[in-house]
Design a protein around this motif. Structure first.
Motif, PDB file in Angstrom:
ATOM      1  N   GLY A 186       5.329 -61.876   3.513  1.00  0.00           N
ATOM      2  CA  GLY A 186       4.251 -62.834   3.442  1.00  0.00           C
ATOM      3  C   GLY A 186       3.404 -62.860   4.698  1.00  0.00           C
ATOM      4  O   GLY A 186       3.333 -61.872   5.441  1.00  0.00           O
ATOM      5  N   ALA A 187       2.788 -64.013   4.941  1.00  0.00           N
ATOM      6  CA  ALA A 187       1.848 -64.103   6.065  1.00  0.00           C
ATOM      7  C   ALA A 187       1.721 -65.535   6.554  1.00  0.00           C
ATOM      8  O   ALA A 187       1.958 -66.500   5.812  1.00  0.00           O
ATOM      9  CB  ALA A 187       0.478 -63.581   5.650  1.00  0.00           C
ATOM     10  N   LEU A 188       1.358 -65.655   7.820  1.00  0.00           N
ATOM     11  CA  LEU A 188       0.959 -66.925   8.400  1.00  0.00           C
ATOM     12  C   LEU A 188      -0.560 -66.994   8.435  1.00  0.00           C
ATOM     13  O   LEU A 188      -1.234 -66.010   8.771  1.00  0.00           O
ATOM     14  CB  LEU A 188       1.490 -67.076   9.827  1.00  0.00           C
ATOM     15  N   LEU A 189      -1.101 -68.133   8.102  1.00  0.00           N
ATOM     16  CA  LEU A 189      -2.532 -68.409   8.264  1.00  0.00           C
ATOM     17  C   LEU A 189      -2.670 -69.496   9.314  1.00  0.00           C
ATOM     18  O   LEU A 189      -2.187 -70.614   9.129  1.00  0.00           O
ATOM     19  CB  LEU A 189      -3.169 -68.855   6.950  1.00  0.00           C
ATOM     20  N   ILE A 190      -3.305 -69.158  10.435  1.00  0.00           N
ATOM     21  CA  ILE A 190      -3.470 -70.097  11.540  1.00  0.00           C
ATOM     22  C   ILE A 190      -4.961 -70.381  11.689  1.00  0.00           C
ATOM     23  O   ILE A 190      -5.743 -69.499  12.053  1.00  0.00           O
ATOM     24  CB  ILE A 190      -2.892 -69.523  12.848  1.00  0.00           C
ATOM     25  N   GLN A 191      -5.354 -71.599  11.398  1.00  0.00           N
ATOM     26  CA  GLN A 191      -6.757 -71.997  11.487  1.00  0.00           C
ATOM     27  C   GLN A 191      -7.014 -72.581  12.872  1.00  0.00           C
ATOM     28  O   GLN A 191      -6.338 -73.523  13.286  1.00  0.00           O
ATOM     29  CB  GLN A 191      -7.091 -73.006  10.392  1.00  0.00           C
ATOM     30  N   THR A 192      -8.002 -72.004  13.566  1.00  0.00           N
ATOM     31  CA  THR A 192      -8.275 -72.391  14.946  1.00  0.00           C
ATOM     32  C   THR A 192      -9.763 -72.583  15.174  1.00  0.00           C
ATOM     33  O   THR A 192     -10.598 -72.220  14.338  1.00  0.00           O
ATOM     34  CB  THR A 192      -7.759 -71.322  15.936  1.00  0.00           C
ATOM     35  N   VAL A 193     -10.082 -73.112  16.342  1.00  0.00           N
ATOM     36  CA  VAL A 193     -11.455 -73.203  16.832  1.00  0.00           C
ATOM     37  C   VAL A 193     -11.462 -72.625  18.241  1.00  0.00           C
ATOM     38  O   VAL A 193     -10.727 -73.098  19.115  1.00  0.00           O
ATOM     39  CB  VAL A 193     -11.973 -74.657  16.846  1.00  0.00           C
ATOM     40  N   ALA A 194     -12.273 -71.576  18.450  1.00  0.00           N
ATOM     41  CA  ALA A 194     -12.392 -70.968  19.783  1.00  0.00           C
ATOM     42  C   ALA A 194     -13.470 -71.716  20.556  1.00  0.00           C
ATOM     43  O   ALA A 194     -14.641 -71.717  20.171  1.00  0.00           O
ATOM     44  CB  ALA A 194     -12.744 -69.493  19.653  1.00  0.00           C
ATOM     45  N   GLN A 195     -13.076 -72.342  21.655  1.00  0.00           N
ATOM     46  CA  GLN A 195     -14.021 -73.157  22.427  1.00  0.00           C
ATOM     47  C   GLN A 195     -13.519 -73.297  23.852  1.00  0.00           C
ATOM     48  O   GLN A 195     -12.323 -73.540  24.079  1.00  0.00           O
ATOM     49  CB  GLN A 195     -14.178 -74.536  21.785  1.00  0.00           C
TER      50      GLN A 195
ATOM     51  N   ALA B 234      -7.394 -66.420  26.104  1.00  0.00           N
ATOM     52  CA  ALA B 234      -8.629 -67.006  26.635  1.00  0.00           C
ATOM     53  C   ALA B 234      -9.758 -65.986  26.666  1.00  0.00           C
ATOM     54  O   ALA B 234     -10.922 -66.314  26.395  1.00  0.00           O
ATOM     55  CB  ALA B 234      -8.373 -67.571  28.031  1.00  0.00           C
ATOM     56  N   GLU B 235      -9.436 -64.749  27.012  1.00  0.00           N
ATOM     57  CA  GLU B 235     -10.455 -63.696  27.068  1.00  0.00           C
ATOM     58  C   GLU B 235     -11.118 -63.499  25.713  1.00  0.00           C
ATOM     59  O   GLU B 235     -12.349 -63.397  25.607  1.00  0.00           O
ATOM     60  CB  GLU B 235      -9.782 -62.399  27.532  1.00  0.00           C
ATOM     61  N   LEU B 236     -10.309 -63.478  24.671  1.00  0.00           N
ATOM     62  CA  LEU B 236     -10.847 -63.324  23.309  1.00  0.00           C
ATOM     63  C   LEU B 236     -11.585 -64.583  22.868  1.00  0.00           C
ATOM     64  O   LEU B 236     -12.606 -64.503  22.173  1.00  0.00           O
ATOM     65  CB  LEU B 236      -9.711 -62.995  22.347  1.00  0.00           C
TER      66      LEU B 236
END
Length: 310
Positions: free
Chosen positions: A210-219, A279-281
């Motif tokens: 299966g898979a993990l889905l990780i919802q994020t906000v890059a800020q 952080a770089e990404l």
């Protein structure tokens, strides 16, 4: 001699109707009653070739409307401006993107004309996929407009001025609508560059697991995790069809990230960092969105100009 039926098919419908009437009249009367000269004259008129009026006219191309010419000229001016200075204003962003991609193993899927960008990489037996979209820039602009309107309504329509009583008899200056401490904080906020949050969906897949889905906000150089979900089928994490999206929404997605134990939050953040989601990404993705949006805008201008001028 041509039969009346064959003759009727070779002439316009109005003439064929008149022929039918004339023929019925001729049958009901003796032949001698029809003047010979009149019959020959009528037959010549019937058998004379007939052409549609439009068949002799020559097709011509209309000249472009005045508004079209002005629109094309404006589009050309905009194109020159954007090509000359658009990407130059984003030079530092372009350099940051090149540096991050060259020093990491991310593969980029960036299709011209599409809003979504996909980054993929391998980490052991895992397939990692990041997706983000140019639409976040437009959403950010709309949110800023909404926030400005809300502030205006609060400042001028919803609150009682600081130094004015209910009777409204006390004189008031515009700056008195906000307390001094609030004015100082507002001035500091205006001096700061507005942050640019970019929504990033991260999937981590393992073969047959299966898979993990990780919802994020890059800020601000951080991936702020909002939610972590597990799916026993990897395709549900992508949900590229409406059916799969519906199935995914019906499954338990996990609690909000902020409700998790603090240590668990820390370990999940470390989990991403060890896979190069750092952080770089997080700083590169908003830069990529801005550069991508600029390229798509130039492409849009060219497409519209070519369509209008064709």
């Amino acid at each position: 001699m041509m039969s009346l039926r064959t003759l009727a098919r070779s002439v316009p419908r109005t003439i064929s109707r008149s022929v039918a009437v004339s023929s019925r009249s001729a049958i009901s009367r003796p032949v001698s009653a029809v003047p010979k000269n009149a019959f020959q004259s009528s037959l010549k008129q019937i058998t004379r070739p007939s052409y549609a009026a439009f068949s002799t006219s020559r097709a011509f191309k209309q000249s472009p409307a005045e508004g079209d010419v002005e629109l094309v000229a404006k589009l050309e001016d905009e194109l020159k401006h954007e090509k000359a200075s658009g990407l130059e204003d984003l030079e530092s962003s372009v350099q940051n993107i090149q540096y991050v991609l060259q020093n990491n193993s991310w593969e980029v899927k960036d299709v011209p004309g599409e809003q979504e960008v996909v980054l993929t990489k391998k980490f052991g037996n895992e397939e990692i996929r990041l997706t983000f979209t140019v639409a976040d820039l437009q959403n950010l602009s709309e949110q800023e407009d909404f926030d400005d309107a809300a502030l205006d309504e609060m400042d001028f329509g919803g609150h009682q001025p600081v130094n004015q009583g209910r009777s409204g008899n006390v004189s008031q200056h515009p700056e008195d609508r906000v307390a001094p401490a609030d004015r100082e904080a507002d001035e500091l906020d205006r001096d700061l560059e507005p942050s640019f949050p970019a929504r990033v969906n991260i999937t981590v897949e393992k073969p047959s697991n299966g898979a993990l889905l990780i919802q994020t906000v890059a800020q601000d150089g951080l991936f702020q995790i909002e939610e972590v979900s597990y799916f026993n089928k990897s395709d549900l994490a992508h949900a590229q069809t409406a059916e799969k999206d519906w199935t995914r929404q019906s499954m338990y997605a996990g609690p909000p990230f902020e409700n998790l134990d603090e240590d668990l939050q820390t370990f999940l953040e470390r989990y991403l960092d060890e896979r190069g989601i750092n952080a770089e990404l997080a700083n590169m993705i908003p830069d990529y969105i801005q550069v991508k949006e600029q390229k798509e805008y130039v492409r849009w201008l060219e497409n519209v100009k070519n369509f209008v001028s064709a």
